[in-house]
Design an enzyme around this catalytic site. Structure first.
Site, PDB file in Angstrom:
ATOM      1  N   THR A 121     -13.255   3.490   3.365  1.00 44.85           N
ATOM      2  CA  THR A 121     -13.160   4.666   4.238  1.00 44.85           C
ATOM      3  C   THR A 121     -12.971   4.173   5.677  1.00 44.85           C
ATOM      4  O   THR A 121     -13.265   3.019   5.982  1.00 44.85           O
ATOM      5  CB  THR A 121     -14.426   5.541   4.132  1.00 44.85           C
ATOM      6  OG1 THR A 121     -15.566   4.751   4.497  1.00 44.85           O
ATOM      7  CG2 THR A 121     -14.624   6.081   2.723  1.00 44.85           C
ATOM      8  N   LYS A 212      -9.631  -6.513   8.505  1.00 52.89           N
ATOM      9  CA  LYS A 212      -8.371  -5.886   8.051  1.00 52.89           C
ATOM     10  C   LYS A 212      -7.347  -5.935   9.182  1.00 52.89           C
ATOM     11  O   LYS A 212      -7.653  -5.572  10.313  1.00 52.89           O
ATOM     12  CB  LYS A 212      -8.661  -4.440   7.643  1.00 52.89           C
ATOM     13  CG  LYS A 212      -7.434  -3.647   7.215  1.00 52.89           C
ATOM     14  CD  LYS A 212      -7.832  -2.310   6.597  1.00 52.89           C
ATOM     15  CE  LYS A 212      -6.634  -1.500   6.160  1.00 52.89           C
ATOM     16  NZ  LYS A 212      -5.993  -0.778   7.251  1.00 52.89           N
ATOM     17  N   HIS A 236      -1.180  -2.302   8.924  1.00 50.70           N
ATOM     18  CA  HIS A 236      -1.747  -0.961   9.116  1.00 50.70           C
ATOM     19  C   HIS A 236      -0.723   0.116   8.708  1.00 50.70           C
ATOM     20  O   HIS A 236      -0.620   1.158   9.336  1.00 50.70           O
ATOM     21  CB  HIS A 236      -2.164  -0.791  10.586  1.00 50.70           C
ATOM     22  CG  HIS A 236      -3.330   0.140  10.795  1.00 50.70           C
ATOM     23  ND1 HIS A 236      -4.597  -0.292  11.103  1.00 50.70           N
ATOM     24  CD2 HIS A 236      -3.421   1.491  10.772  1.00 50.70           C
ATOM     25  CE1 HIS A 236      -5.405   0.743  11.265  1.00 50.70           C
ATOM     26  NE2 HIS A 236      -4.707   1.840  11.061  1.00 50.70           N
ATOM     27  N   ARG A 239       1.705   1.340  11.489  1.00 53.07           N
ATOM     28  CA  ARG A 239       1.299   2.401  12.421  1.00 53.07           C
ATOM     29  C   ARG A 239       0.777   1.893  13.761  1.00 53.07           C
ATOM     30  O   ARG A 239       0.459   2.700  14.636  1.00 53.07           O
ATOM     31  CB  ARG A 239       0.214   3.272  11.767  1.00 53.07           C
ATOM     32  CG  ARG A 239       0.765   4.055  10.601  1.00 53.07           C
ATOM     33  CD  ARG A 239      -0.329   4.741   9.837  1.00 53.07           C
ATOM     34  NE  ARG A 239      -1.012   5.781  10.572  1.00 53.07           N
ATOM     35  CZ  ARG A 239      -0.568   7.009  10.744  1.00 53.07           C
ATOM     36  NH1 ARG A 239       0.607   7.344  10.248  1.00 53.07           N
ATOM     37  NH2 ARG A 239      -1.281   7.902  11.395  1.00 53.07           N
TER      38      ARG A 239
HETATM   39  C1  LIG Z   1      -2.577   8.734   8.096  1.00 53.69           C
HETATM   40  C2  LIG Z   1      -3.122   7.340   8.047  1.00 53.69           C
HETATM   41  C3  LIG Z   1      -4.400   7.087   8.567  1.00 53.69           C
HETATM   42  C4  LIG Z   1      -4.936   5.794   8.541  1.00 53.69           C
HETATM   43  N1  LIG Z   1      -6.201   5.575   9.021  1.00 53.69           N
HETATM   44  C5  LIG Z   1      -6.733   4.315   8.945  1.00 53.69           C
HETATM   45  C6  LIG Z   1      -8.081   4.061   9.366  1.00 53.69           C
HETATM   46  O1  LIG Z   1      -8.812   4.935   9.823  1.00 53.69           O
HETATM   47  N2  LIG Z   1      -8.543   2.782   9.276  1.00 53.69           N
HETATM   48  C7  LIG Z   1      -7.777   1.761   8.773  1.00 53.69           C
HETATM   49  O2  LIG Z   1      -8.233   0.620   8.684  1.00 53.69           O
HETATM   50  N3  LIG Z   1      -6.510   1.983   8.352  1.00 53.69           N
HETATM   51  C8  LIG Z   1      -5.973   3.224   8.423  1.00 53.69           C
HETATM   52  N4  LIG Z   1      -4.695   3.441   7.958  1.00 53.69           N
HETATM   53  C9  LIG Z   1      -3.938   2.317   7.352  1.00 53.69           C
HETATM   54  C10 LIG Z   1      -4.216   2.190   5.846  1.00 53.69           C
HETATM   55  O3  LIG Z   1      -5.539   1.793   5.601  1.00 53.69           O
HETATM   56  C11 LIG Z   1      -3.306   1.173   5.156  1.00 53.69           C
HETATM   57  O4  LIG Z   1      -3.389  -0.080   5.808  1.00 53.69           O
HETATM   58  C12 LIG Z   1      -1.844   1.588   5.046  1.00 53.69           C
HETATM   59  O5  LIG Z   1      -1.711   2.978   4.959  1.00 53.69           O
HETATM   60  C13 LIG Z   1      -1.208   0.911   3.837  1.00 53.69           C
HETATM   61  O6  LIG Z   1       0.128   1.213   3.727  1.00 53.69           O
HETATM   62  P1  LIG Z   1       0.698   2.353   2.719  1.00 53.69           P
HETATM   63  O7  LIG Z   1       0.285   3.649   3.276  1.00 53.69           O
HETATM   64  O8  LIG Z   1       2.195   2.120   2.801  1.00 53.69           O
HETATM   65  O9  LIG Z   1       0.148   2.073   1.335  1.00 53.69           O
HETATM   66  C14 LIG Z   1      -4.156   4.734   7.991  1.00 53.69           C
HETATM   67  C15 LIG Z   1      -2.883   5.001   7.456  1.00 53.69           C
HETATM   68  C16 LIG Z   1      -2.368   6.292   7.475  1.00 53.69           C
HETATM   69  C17 LIG Z   1      -1.024   6.541   6.867  1.00 53.69           C
END
Ligand SMILES: Cc1cc2nc3c(=O)[nH]c(=O)nc-3n(C[C@H](O)[C@H](O)[C@H](O)COP(=O)(O)O)c2cc1C
Length: 339
Positions: A121, A212, A236, A239
């Site tokens: 989470t 991470k 990430h 993003r």
């Molecule tokens: C809408 C959204 C919110 C996210 N929020 C977090 C977060 O709060 N903490 C975090 O470590 N990663 C966050 N991530 C990154 C994801 O944990 C993950 O690294 C990434 O989505 C993996 O790629 P994928 O979506 O192509 O499977 C977020 C990603 C998205 C798309």
């Protein structure tokens, strides 16, 4: 409830925020952050899928494998497969708010338990984000892993203690969130961390500590030296920094440096069991999936998450059978076709 129904439901629930494309590849949503896309050009998100697609598998069917073993473990906890739900927050500004943070966190933590595995989470500027994850993890008797933003040291340590209190099996920090302006704007600055600061966090808890957002072998080595128990090779989901390579691109050189010294997890663009097998063959011990599980949770709640994860398990099993891989522990690099 099947995947078609889940996707149809999700289309309604995520309207205006996610198009629920046939393949979640970051093309239609490029630049939509906040939203579901990748930052800037969106290429860092897309590159995760492209990097995976560049690898091909060697098909092998002359062998004795009959029932591939998917069972694995993370920090001593047995899981049905080394596939986990990635940490995700921002259900209102990224996903339109049809689910609250709490409902989302519950759906993924419970859904992953139903599928025999675990969810991570997340954390964000709104306190309900980290708190919702903790609540869900507490409800599931600690079976989940909260991931904290790289805030001020004392703020992180406070949250690590909260993770301990709910009995979480481990705790992490998404260090690649170090530049997030949204956090600073809301009076909760984040920043990169020095080696000493990371070590201080590791030493502040008896829980396994996860870092991470590792994308280079030198930082993977620093993580090991600081006593980190697992790294997540991740950009990430594209993003945080535009024009980063795909996780699958950098994973082999990172694994060459630290495999066996730390648990290596990886994420970005994983959309099938075949993708999971590729990352395992490239050196990962486990794999996280992000956006498809947002679709699953919005479309079907905990059950949606379970159904999606079971689809991945089925595909992984089939891919292992046809590449001659007996167990997920130690998938050989020879699974990947060298061309
Ligand atoms: C809408 C959204 C919110 C996210 N929020 C977090 C977060 O709060 N903490 C975090 O470590 N990663 C966050 N991530 C990154 C994801 O944990 C993950 O690294 C990434 O989505 C993996 O790629 P994928 O979506 O192509 O499977 C977020 C990603 C998205 C798309």
């Amino acid at each position: 409830m099947d995947l078609k129904e889940i996707r149809e439901q999700a289309k309604e629930k995520l309207k205006g925020f996610c198009r629920v494309c046939p393949v979640c590849d970051g093309l239609a949503c490029a630049g939509e952050v906040p939203g579901m896309g990748g930052v800037g050009t969106g290429r860092a998100f897309q590159e995760n899928l492209k990097a995976l697609a560049r690898y091909k598998l060697n098909l092998r069917a002359i062998h004795a494998v009959r029932e591939p073993i998917l069972e694995s473990e993370l920090f001593g906890i047995k899981v049905s497969m080394p596939v986990f739900v990635a940490p995700i927050t921002g259900t209102t500004y990224n996903m339109g708010g049809a689910l609250t943070e709490e409902q989302y966190a519950l759906a993924v933590v419970e859904g992953s338990r139903l599928a025999g595995t675990l969810a991570f989470t997340g954390d964000g500027a709104d306190p309900t984000m980290y708190g919702s994850g903790l609540k869900a993890i507490q409800k599931e008797h600690g079976q989940g892993i909260p991931v904290i933003k790289p805030r001020a040291q004392e703020e992180i340590i406070k949250r690590i203690k909260e993770a301990e209190e709910v009995g979480a099996i481990a705790v992490g920090m998404d260090i690649d969130g170090a530049g997030l302006l949204t956090m600073a704007l809301k009076g909760q600055p984040v920043s990169p961390k020095t080696f000493t600061e990371i070590k201080e966090l590791v030493d502040s808890t008896t829980l396994p500590f996860i870092l991470k957002g590792i994308m280079t072998p030198d930082e993977a080595e620093l993580a090991v030296e600081a006593g980190v128990k697992a790294i997540v090779v991740s950009n990430h989901g594209g993003r945080v920094l535009d024009e980063t390579p795909g996780a699958a691109e950098v994973l082999p050189e990172i694994a060459a440096r630290v495999k066996g010294k730390v648990t290596i997890l990886a994420d970005g663009g994983v959309r099938s069991g075949v993708d999971v097998l590729k990352l395992l063959a490239l050196g990962a011990d486990g794999v996280l999936i992000g956006r498809p599980l947002i679709v699953a949770a919005f479309g079907g709640g905990a059950l949606g998450v379970k159904v999606y994860l079971e689809k991945i398990a089925k595909e992984l099993r089939e891919a292992m059978l046809l590449t001659g891989v007996a167990t997920v522990k130690g998938v050989p690099a020879t699974v990947i076709w060298k061309g």
